[in-house]
Design a protein around this motif. Structure first.
Motif, PDB file in Angstrom:
ATOM      1  N   SER A  79      16.364  16.422  26.955  1.00  0.00           N
ATOM      2  CA  SER A  79      16.517  16.797  25.543  1.00  0.00           C
ATOM      3  C   SER A  79      15.864  15.785  24.627  1.00  0.00           C
ATOM      4  O   SER A  79      15.675  16.059  23.440  1.00  0.00           O
ATOM      5  CB  SER A  79      18.003  16.876  25.175  1.00  0.00           C
ATOM      6  N   PHE A  94      20.842  21.599  22.538  1.00  0.00           N
ATOM      7  CA  PHE A  94      19.731  21.731  23.481  1.00  0.00           C
ATOM      8  C   PHE A  94      20.230  22.651  24.602  1.00  0.00           C
ATOM      9  O   PHE A  94      21.376  22.516  25.028  1.00  0.00           O
ATOM     10  CB  PHE A  94      19.383  20.353  24.034  1.00  0.00           C
ATOM     11  N   SER A 196       6.615  20.386  19.486  1.00  0.00           N
ATOM     12  CA  SER A 196       7.923  19.959  18.964  1.00  0.00           C
ATOM     13  C   SER A 196       8.257  20.820  17.758  1.00  0.00           C
ATOM     14  O   SER A 196       7.395  21.506  17.211  1.00  0.00           O
ATOM     15  CB  SER A 196       7.896  18.482  18.535  1.00  0.00           C
ATOM     16  N   SER A 215      13.164  18.055  17.536  1.00  0.00           N
ATOM     17  CA  SER A 215      13.435  18.400  18.933  1.00  0.00           C
ATOM     18  C   SER A 215      12.844  17.386  19.892  1.00  0.00           C
ATOM     19  O   SER A 215      13.173  17.383  21.077  1.00  0.00           O
ATOM     20  CB  SER A 215      12.812  19.760  19.262  1.00  0.00           C
ATOM     21  N   GLN A 218       8.539  18.782  23.811  1.00  0.00           N
ATOM     22  CA  GLN A 218       9.148  19.611  24.847  1.00  0.00           C
ATOM     23  C   GLN A 218       8.056  20.161  25.741  1.00  0.00           C
ATOM     24  O   GLN A 218       7.569  21.282  25.553  1.00  0.00           O
ATOM     25  CB  GLN A 218       9.959  20.754  24.208  1.00  0.00           C
ATOM     26  N   PRO A 228      12.578  25.170  27.941  1.00  0.00           N
ATOM     27  CA  PRO A 228      13.534  24.418  27.130  1.00  0.00           C
ATOM     28  C   PRO A 228      13.761  25.099  25.778  1.00  0.00           C
ATOM     29  O   PRO A 228      12.859  25.744  25.245  1.00  0.00           O
ATOM     30  CB  PRO A 228      12.863  23.061  26.940  1.00  0.00           C
TER      31      PRO A 228
END
Ligand SMILES: *[C@@H]1O[C@H](CO)[C@@H](O)[C@H](O)[C@H]1NC(C)=O
Ligand SMILES: *[C@@H]1O[C@H](CO)[C@@H](O)[C@H](O)[C@H]1NC(C)=O
Ligand SMILES: *[C@@H]1O[C@H](CO)[C@@H](O)[C@H](O)[C@H]1NC(C)=O
Ligand SMILES: *[C@@H]1O[C@H](CO)[C@@H](O)[C@H](O)[C@H]1NC(C)=O
Ligand SMILES: *[C@@H]1O[C@H](CO)[C@@H](O)[C@H](O)[C@H]1NC(C)=O
Ligand SMILES: *[C@@H]1O[C@H](CO)[C@@H](O)[C@H](O)[C@H]1NC(C)=O
Length: 307
Positions: A79, A94, A196, A215, A218, A228
């Motif tokens: 996360s 998350f 992101s 975030s 990812q 995710p």
């Protein structure tokens, strides 16, 4: 239209092979200011979504392995750090969806020292095996004092709005702009590359807002085992919120998103995106580095920025 789709419907559409009755399991991270995941271990089925809600401080949910409880697993789920301020406007969450229930999964908070204080979590660890949650936690702890796992859960009453990030390998948020009410949860599902969702401001579209929602990056592999997702719940619908992907050069190519921007105002989504595209491509140094590494991408980014 997608913005008004309930998340459960959208997930079913995106993953038609998953069970129609998949459940959502809520795990609180750092509830009551404790170094705990609550519950500390869960069992889940294929298609179930596990959602981590960060309650305090600055923790993470980071995948590791039974053998090395406090070391991030290469290509594992992470996360990133999720700081929660004192006067939080929204608790970050998350999530990911399980696609293999026969492999136990192990996690820890990668904040300094927390894993060693027992802040670990597992999914589908067999309590009767040598790789039980208890054995995992014991391995994580170098010094004693195991935490007392609490168990509480909160339910949100608003709708869930799904936003795809980088769908079809494009530099887009889909939809690009939404309206949402107080209590609605906005969930970003990362579909490709390494983007992101980072809050900025209308005035500086490509600069992270201090203390804003982020975030983190990812990354999504070529054959991802799970996409995710990152979510937050809106607690003020009268303030428009602006976001971008902080991956180098993407904001300047228009990869931005807004919530509750008034289309008829000077701060519309369209005006925000135009601002972003007009922003200078990072710094001269970064631009040079980029140009050397990806000459073609650089040229197209620069072209867009000149528009
Ligand atoms: C969260 O923790 C990380 C790692 O310790 C640190 O780099 C970051 O600055 C922290 N964030 C905040 C807002 O405290
Ligand atoms: C689930 O994981 C196990 C162990 O890693 C593996 O043997 C099995 O093939 C996987 N099942 C699926 C459906 O991917
Ligand atoms: C695993 O979680 C359950 C609750 O979900 C809890 O009762 C049990 O004590 C946990 N196991 C360990 C070893 O902490
Ligand atoms: C994702 O992007 C960030 C920033 O460019 C980079 O530091 C990180 O290594 C990338 N992750 C992967 C797995 O490519
Ligand atoms: C929502 O934000 C606006 C603008 O920042 C502010 O004036 C208002 O007090 C906030 N409302 C609540 C309920 O926090
Ligand atoms: C805002 O989003 C809607 C769909 O949600 C879309 O039709 C519209 O074109 C978007 N506005 C802009 C300026 O892109």
């Amino acid at each position: 239209m997608l913005s008004f789709m309930r998340l459960s419907v959208a997930v079913a559409v995106l993953a038609p092979t998953l069970s129609a009755y998949a459940s959502n399991i809520l795990v609180l991270v750092g509830a009551n200011n404790q170094l705990t995941f609550s519950p500390s271990n869960v069992t889940a089925n294929v298609g179930d979504t596990v959602t981590f809600q960060f309650e305090s401080r600055n923790h993470s949910v980071t995948q590791s392995s039974f053998a090395s409880p406090c070391v991030p697993l290469a290509q594992g789920i992470d996360s990133g750090f999720q700081p929660v301020g004192i006067d939080v406007t929204a608790l970050p969450t998350f999530s990911f969806t399980l696609n293999n229930a026969s492999t136990p999964l192990f996690f820890f908070s990668k904040q300094n020292g927390e894993c060693e204080q027992g802040m670990v979590f597992s999914i589908n660890a067999n309590p009767d095996s040598a790789k039980s949650f208890a054995a995992f936690q014991a391995a994580a702890e170098k010094s004693a004092t195991p935490p007392a796992p609490g168990s509480s859960a909160t339910a949100s009453s608003g709708s869930e709005l799904l936003v795809l990030v980088g769908a079809n390998n494009q530099l887009t948020f889909s939809p690009s702009n939404i309206t949402a009410n107080v209590g609605d949860t906005v969930t970003f599902q990362f579909e490709s590359k390494n983007h992101s969702v980072t809050q900025s401001s209308f005035a500086s579209p490509c600069t992270p807002l201090a203390g804003g929602i982020d975030s983190g990056f990812q990354p999504v592999g070529i054959n991802p085992t799970a996409l995710p997702t990152f979510s937050f719940t809106l607690n003020n619908a009268s303030t428009p919120l602006f976001f971008f992907s902080k991956q180098t050069g993407e904001c300047q190519q228009g990869m931005v998103f807004s919530i509750n921007a008034n289309p008829d105002s000077a701060k519309s989504f369209a005006a925000f995106q135009a601002n972003a595209e007009a922003s200078a491509v990072p710094s001269a140094t970064v631009a040079k580095k980029l140009q050397r590494k990806h000459p073609r991408d650089f040229v197209s980014a620069a072209k867009v920025a000149r528009k």
